[in-house]
Design a protein around this motif. Structure first.
Motif, PDB file in Angstrom:
ATOM      1  N   GLY A 143     -15.228   6.388 -37.333  1.00 46.96           N
ATOM      2  CA  GLY A 143     -15.518   5.610 -38.531  1.00 46.96           C
ATOM      3  C   GLY A 143     -16.196   4.282 -38.307  1.00 46.96           C
ATOM      4  O   GLY A 143     -15.874   3.301 -39.002  1.00 46.96           O
ATOM      5  N   THR A 144     -17.126   4.206 -37.369  1.00 43.99           N
ATOM      6  CA  THR A 144     -17.959   3.015 -37.186  1.00 43.99           C
ATOM      7  C   THR A 144     -19.240   3.237 -37.989  1.00 43.99           C
ATOM      8  O   THR A 144     -20.272   3.653 -37.445  1.00 43.99           O
ATOM      9  CB  THR A 144     -18.242   2.777 -35.695  1.00 43.99           C
ATOM     10  OG1 THR A 144     -18.451   4.035 -35.033  1.00 43.99           O
ATOM     11  CG2 THR A 144     -17.084   2.066 -35.029  1.00 43.99           C
ATOM     12  N   GLN A 145     -19.161   2.949 -39.286  1.00 44.69           N
ATOM     13  CA  GLN A 145     -20.190   3.370 -40.230  1.00 44.69           C
ATOM     14  C   GLN A 145     -21.510   2.628 -40.075  1.00 44.69           C
ATOM     15  O   GLN A 145     -22.535   3.066 -40.605  1.00 44.69           O
ATOM     16  CB  GLN A 145     -19.692   3.249 -41.676  1.00 44.69           C
ATOM     17  CG  GLN A 145     -19.461   1.848 -42.155  1.00 44.69           C
ATOM     18  CD  GLN A 145     -18.050   1.370 -41.893  1.00 44.69           C
ATOM     19  OE1 GLN A 145     -17.251   2.034 -41.231  1.00 44.69           O
ATOM     20  NE2 GLN A 145     -17.714   0.202 -42.436  1.00 44.69           N
ATOM     21  N   ASN A 146     -21.527   1.519 -39.325  1.00 45.10           N
ATOM     22  CA  ASN A 146     -22.798   0.840 -39.105  1.00 45.10           C
ATOM     23  C   ASN A 146     -23.809   1.718 -38.374  1.00 45.10           C
ATOM     24  O   ASN A 146     -25.016   1.509 -38.483  1.00 45.10           O
ATOM     25  CB  ASN A 146     -22.577  -0.453 -38.311  1.00 45.10           C
ATOM     26  CG  ASN A 146     -22.044  -1.575 -39.188  1.00 45.10           C
ATOM     27  OD1 ASN A 146     -22.615  -1.891 -40.218  1.00 45.10           O
ATOM     28  ND2 ASN A 146     -20.940  -2.174 -38.768  1.00 45.10           N
ATOM     29  N   ARG A 147     -23.328   2.718 -37.639  1.00 47.48           N
ATOM     30  CA  ARG A 147     -24.237   3.607 -36.916  1.00 47.48           C
ATOM     31  C   ARG A 147     -25.084   4.454 -37.870  1.00 47.48           C
ATOM     32  O   ARG A 147     -26.085   5.024 -37.441  1.00 47.48           O
ATOM     33  CB  ARG A 147     -23.461   4.505 -35.969  1.00 47.48           C
ATOM     34  CG  ARG A 147     -22.916   3.770 -34.758  1.00 47.48           C
ATOM     35  CD  ARG A 147     -22.984   4.622 -33.531  1.00 47.48           C
ATOM     36  NE  ARG A 147     -22.464   3.914 -32.365  1.00 47.48           N
ATOM     37  CZ  ARG A 147     -22.840   4.184 -31.126  1.00 47.48           C
ATOM     38  NH1 ARG A 147     -23.760   5.110 -30.894  1.00 47.48           N
ATOM     39  NH2 ARG A 147     -22.327   3.542 -30.114  1.00 47.48           N
ATOM     40  N   SER A 148     -24.663   4.557 -39.120  1.00 51.44           N
ATOM     41  CA  SER A 148     -25.430   5.320 -40.104  1.00 51.44           C
ATOM     42  C   SER A 148     -26.179   4.430 -41.088  1.00 51.44           C
ATOM     43  O   SER A 148     -26.797   4.936 -42.020  1.00 51.44           O
ATOM     44  CB  SER A 148     -24.502   6.266 -40.874  1.00 51.44           C
ATOM     45  OG  SER A 148     -23.943   7.236 -40.020  1.00 51.44           O
ATOM     46  N   SER A 149     -26.125   3.118 -40.906  1.00 53.58           N
ATOM     47  CA  SER A 149     -26.832   2.193 -41.784  1.00 53.58           C
ATOM     48  C   SER A 149     -28.315   2.158 -41.432  1.00 53.58           C
ATOM     49  O   SER A 149     -28.671   1.835 -40.299  1.00 53.58           O
ATOM     50  CB  SER A 149     -26.242   0.781 -41.645  1.00 53.58           C
ATOM     51  OG  SER A 149     -27.128  -0.195 -42.153  1.00 53.58           O
ATOM     52  N   PRO A 150     -29.207   2.482 -42.367  1.00 54.31           N
ATOM     53  CA  PRO A 150     -30.640   2.452 -42.048  1.00 54.31           C
ATOM     54  C   PRO A 150     -31.113   1.099 -41.531  1.00 54.31           C
ATOM     55  O   PRO A 150     -31.962   1.037 -40.625  1.00 54.31           O
ATOM     56  CB  PRO A 150     -31.299   2.808 -43.387  1.00 54.31           C
ATOM     57  CG  PRO A 150     -30.271   3.592 -44.133  1.00 54.31           C
ATOM     58  CD  PRO A 150     -28.960   2.978 -43.737  1.00 54.31           C
ATOM     59  N   GLU A 151     -30.576   0.021 -42.080  1.00 50.66           N
ATOM     60  CA  GLU A 151     -31.011  -1.311 -41.655  1.00 50.66           C
ATOM     61  C   GLU A 151     -30.531  -1.615 -40.228  1.00 50.66           C
ATOM     62  O   GLU A 151     -31.285  -2.188 -39.421  1.00 50.66           O
ATOM     63  CB  GLU A 151     -30.489  -2.373 -42.625  1.00 50.66           C
ATOM     64  CG  GLU A 151     -31.051  -2.265 -44.028  1.00 50.66           C
ATOM     65  CD  GLU A 151     -30.330  -1.225 -44.884  1.00 50.66           C
ATOM     66  OE1 GLU A 151     -30.875  -0.880 -45.953  1.00 50.66           O
ATOM     67  OE2 GLU A 151     -29.238  -0.760 -44.492  1.00 50.66           O
ATOM     68  N   ILE A 152     -29.283  -1.249 -39.922  1.00 49.20           N
ATOM     69  CA  ILE A 152     -28.773  -1.482 -38.573  1.00 49.20           C
ATOM     70  C   ILE A 152     -29.505  -0.581 -37.572  1.00 49.20           C
ATOM     71  O   ILE A 152     -29.838  -1.011 -36.463  1.00 49.20           O
ATOM     72  CB  ILE A 152     -27.258  -1.250 -38.515  1.00 49.20           C
ATOM     73  CG1 ILE A 152     -26.532  -2.216 -39.461  1.00 49.20           C
ATOM     74  CG2 ILE A 152     -26.742  -1.429 -37.090  1.00 49.20           C
ATOM     75  CD1 ILE A 152     -26.699  -3.673 -39.137  1.00 49.20           C
ATOM     76  N   ILE A 153     -29.775   0.655 -37.959  1.00 48.73           N
ATOM     77  CA  ILE A 153     -30.543   1.559 -37.093  1.00 48.73           C
ATOM     78  C   ILE A 153     -31.896   0.944 -36.765  1.00 48.73           C
ATOM     79  O   ILE A 153     -32.346   0.957 -35.611  1.00 48.73           O
ATOM     80  CB  ILE A 153     -30.705   2.934 -37.765  1.00 48.73           C
ATOM     81  CG1 ILE A 153     -29.355   3.660 -37.837  1.00 48.73           C
ATOM     82  CG2 ILE A 153     -31.726   3.789 -37.008  1.00 48.73           C
ATOM     83  CD1 ILE A 153     -29.371   4.915 -38.678  1.00 48.73           C
ATOM     84  N   GLU A 154     -32.549   0.380 -37.778  1.00 47.18           N
ATOM     85  CA  GLU A 154     -33.849  -0.267 -37.538  1.00 47.18           C
ATOM     86  C   GLU A 154     -33.706  -1.466 -36.616  1.00 47.18           C
ATOM     87  O   GLU A 154     -34.524  -1.673 -35.703  1.00 47.18           O
ATOM     88  CB  GLU A 154     -34.483  -0.692 -38.858  1.00 47.18           C
ATOM     89  CG  GLU A 154     -35.825  -1.387 -38.676  1.00 47.18           C
ATOM     90  CD  GLU A 154     -36.421  -1.869 -39.991  1.00 47.18           C
ATOM     91  OE1 GLU A 154     -37.069  -2.937 -39.979  1.00 47.18           O
ATOM     92  OE2 GLU A 154     -36.245  -1.192 -41.026  1.00 47.18           O
ATOM     93  N   GLY A 155     -32.667  -2.279 -36.837  1.00 46.27           N
ATOM     94  CA  GLY A 155     -32.454  -3.446 -35.988  1.00 46.27           C
ATOM     95  C   GLY A 155     -32.224  -3.063 -34.538  1.00 46.27           C
ATOM     96  O   GLY A 155     -32.757  -3.701 -33.622  1.00 46.27           O
ATOM     97  N   VAL A 156     -31.423  -2.030 -34.313  1.00 47.20           N
ATOM     98  CA  VAL A 156     -31.181  -1.568 -32.947  1.00 47.20           C
ATOM     99  C   VAL A 156     -32.483  -1.065 -32.317  1.00 47.20           C
ATOM    100  O   VAL A 156     -32.775  -1.349 -31.149  1.00 47.20           O
ATOM    101  CB  VAL A 156     -30.093  -0.471 -32.951  1.00 47.20           C
ATOM    102  CG1 VAL A 156     -30.026   0.232 -31.597  1.00 47.20           C
ATOM    103  CG2 VAL A 156     -28.732  -1.070 -33.295  1.00 47.20           C
ATOM    104  N   ARG A 157     -33.275  -0.335 -33.086  1.00 47.15           N
ATOM    105  CA  ARG A 157     -34.563   0.139 -32.560  1.00 47.15           C
ATOM    106  C   ARG A 157     -35.453  -1.044 -32.169  1.00 47.15           C
ATOM    107  O   ARG A 157     -36.072  -1.048 -31.098  1.00 47.15           O
ATOM    108  CB  ARG A 157     -35.263   1.006 -33.599  1.00 47.15           C
ATOM    109  CG  ARG A 157     -36.659   1.466 -33.170  1.00 47.15           C
ATOM    110  CD  ARG A 157     -37.306   2.359 -34.209  1.00 47.15           C
ATOM    111  NE  ARG A 157     -37.480   1.703 -35.502  1.00 47.15           N
ATOM    112  CZ  ARG A 157     -38.468   0.862 -35.784  1.00 47.15           C
ATOM    113  NH1 ARG A 157     -39.369   0.536 -34.843  1.00 47.15           N
ATOM    114  NH2 ARG A 157     -38.563   0.308 -36.988  1.00 47.15           N
ATOM    115  N   ARG A 158     -35.525  -2.043 -33.039  1.00 43.04           N
ATOM    116  CA  ARG A 158     -36.340  -3.229 -32.737  1.00 43.04           C
ATOM    117  C   ARG A 158     -35.854  -3.929 -31.467  1.00 43.04           C
ATOM    118  O   ARG A 158     -36.650  -4.384 -30.635  1.00 43.04           O
ATOM    119  CB  ARG A 158     -36.283  -4.204 -33.900  1.00 43.04           C
ATOM    120  CG  ARG A 158     -36.967  -3.734 -35.170  1.00 43.04           C
ATOM    121  CD  ARG A 158     -38.441  -4.049 -35.138  1.00 43.04           C
ATOM    122  NE  ARG A 158     -39.045  -3.898 -36.457  1.00 43.04           N
ATOM    123  CZ  ARG A 158     -40.311  -4.164 -36.720  1.00 43.04           C
ATOM    124  NH1 ARG A 158     -41.103  -4.602 -35.753  1.00 43.04           N
ATOM    125  NH2 ARG A 158     -40.795  -4.001 -37.931  1.00 43.04           N
TER     126      ARG A 158
END
Length: 430
Positions: A143-158
């Protein structure tokens, strides 16, 4: 029946209707119910609700039935629910000390699992939950739901692309307004509370007003303090963003119980530092319980429920801020010029993408589609456990990640597991 339920005769692939059960309904369980209701159009049905508190169970059943017209089966005992072979997936929002055992039992019963953070109450049972998921071929989402957040996913990619250069420091914050929990008042078990089921694998202690309803977080028998409550979210993003697929090699934590004079056992102010062998970077997490400043705009410019929770990454070319919701911001160069960013228009915790991801993986029978597989949950939860072990020992610990043992420290290794209460035992063989 005592102990683990027998393996279900059929582990069907729910390509059509997914029948779900929510276990633990007072806090996060309410969010689970609403997220699953949002999936009704995707042929997901809440087939069962389970809680040890009869009044909470009745309230959630009534609310869900009023909203949807659906009336699921109700249970007080997890074991009885897991015997129902028509249930495909279970959603655990119980206290921490039930997370791993419930996950293991569900896997043995042929069910997929969404389990709240932290995956485990201690390191041993977290590894056992991973083993159970693999052995029984189950889909288990953490249940670490930030892994499914589009904005957090983008930030991690950046971040991985080098937007702030070479990262040398990641810092997480949990500056929350935590009121005193007061003293223990022991007495008879209130009517409608199935207290033996609530205790589960924990030791047999008399009923107290502080055992139930969120205050268990601050007692070692059931919870893992703020580090295991809030901290797992930020520690998980640190690991993910920095490609830390191993365990930390050295951990040091200090802190204490300040401000309040009450029965809390876990620290309400704490700092923990992590090092990873072979990686030239430093990780830090800090907890404060009361009046505090804010950092890097978190809690002020970017409110996170009126509190200061989130994390920052510092690199050779700038820094990135991630408040605890769907957003990231970058500031580049000596002048800290605003760089790439993304934000969701609300500061509310976003649950739905994570539930959507889990259900898609359940339908496909492909755990690799999960954004927060059980193994990731184990590694991030173990970071919190090691921080708390260092705090309790009052010394630095060195960790052998391959063996998942503390080097040369019998006292520390004893804290990697617990003594289980029959029949609620996490066993060596799952």
């Amino acid at each position: 029946m005592l102990g683990a339920p027998a393996l279900a005769a059929s582990s069907k692939s729910p390509n059509d209707r997914v029948r779900a059960a929510v276990i633990g309904l007072r806090g996060r369980g309410r969010s689970h119910i609403r997220a699953l209701e949002n999936l009704e159009s995707e042929n997901v049905e809440i087939a069962a609700l389970c809680d040890i508190d009869e009044s909470v169970l009745a309230d959630r059943l009534r609310d869900h039935s009023d909203r949807t017209g659906n009336r699921p089966a109700v249970f007080h005992d997890i074991r009885r629910l897991l015997e129902d072979n028509s249930i495909d997936a279970v959603f655990y929002a119980t206290p921490n000390h039930w997370h791993s055992l419930g996950t293991i039992w569900a896997c043995q019963a042929g069910k997929d699992v969404y389990v709240e953070k932290p995956l485990s109450h201690n390191a041993f049972e977290g590894r056992q939950a991973v083993k159970a998921a693999r052995r029984y071929g189950r889909v288990v989402q953490h249940g670490t739901q930030n892994r499914s957040s589009p904005e957090i996913i983008e930030g991690v990619r950046r971040l991985k692309e080098g937007v702030i250069g070479k990262v040398y420091l990641a810092r997480g914050l949990a500056y929350k307004w935590r009121r005193s929990i007061g003293p223990h008042v022991e007495g008879p078990v209130p009517r409608g509370i199935h207290y033996d089921l609530w205790k589960g694998p924990a030791r047999d202690r008399p009923f107290s007003n502080l055992r139930l309803h969120n205050r268990w977080h601050w007692q070692w028998d059931y919870g893992n303090g703020e580090l295991g409550n809030q901290g797992v979210h930020q520690l998980d993003i640190m690991r993910w963003a920095l490609d830390l697929d191993t365990h930390p090699s050295r951990v040091h934590s200090m802190g204490g119980m300040f401000v309040h004079d009450d029965a809390q056992e876990t620290p309400n102010a704490q700092t923990v530092c992590y090092e990873y062998a072979g990686r030239n970077l430093y990780l830090n997490f800090e907890i404060r319980p009361w009046i505090s400043n804010v950092e890097s705009g978190i809690g002020e410019r970017w409110p996170t429920h009126g509190i200061c929770t989130g994390l920052m990454f510092y690199g050779s070319e700038g820094y990135m801020v991630m408040p605890h919701y769907g957003a990231y911001y970058t500031f580049l160069g000596q002048k800290k010029e605003p760089g790439p960013f993304a934000e969701h228009p609300t500061d509310k915790i976003r649950n739905q993408p994570h539930f959507d991801n889990f259900v898609a993986a359940v339908r496909s029978r492909d755990p690799s589609r999960l954004t927060a597989d059980v193994e990731e949950g184990h590694k991030s939860s173990l970071m919190a456990h090691l921080g708390n072990i260092s705090y309790r020992l009052r010394r630095q610990v060195e960790f052998d990640g391959a063996a998942e043992r503390i080097v040369g420290d019998d006292e520390g290794n004893a804290l990697l597991s617990r003594t289980y209460r029959e029949p609620y035992v996490v066993r060596e063989q799952v």
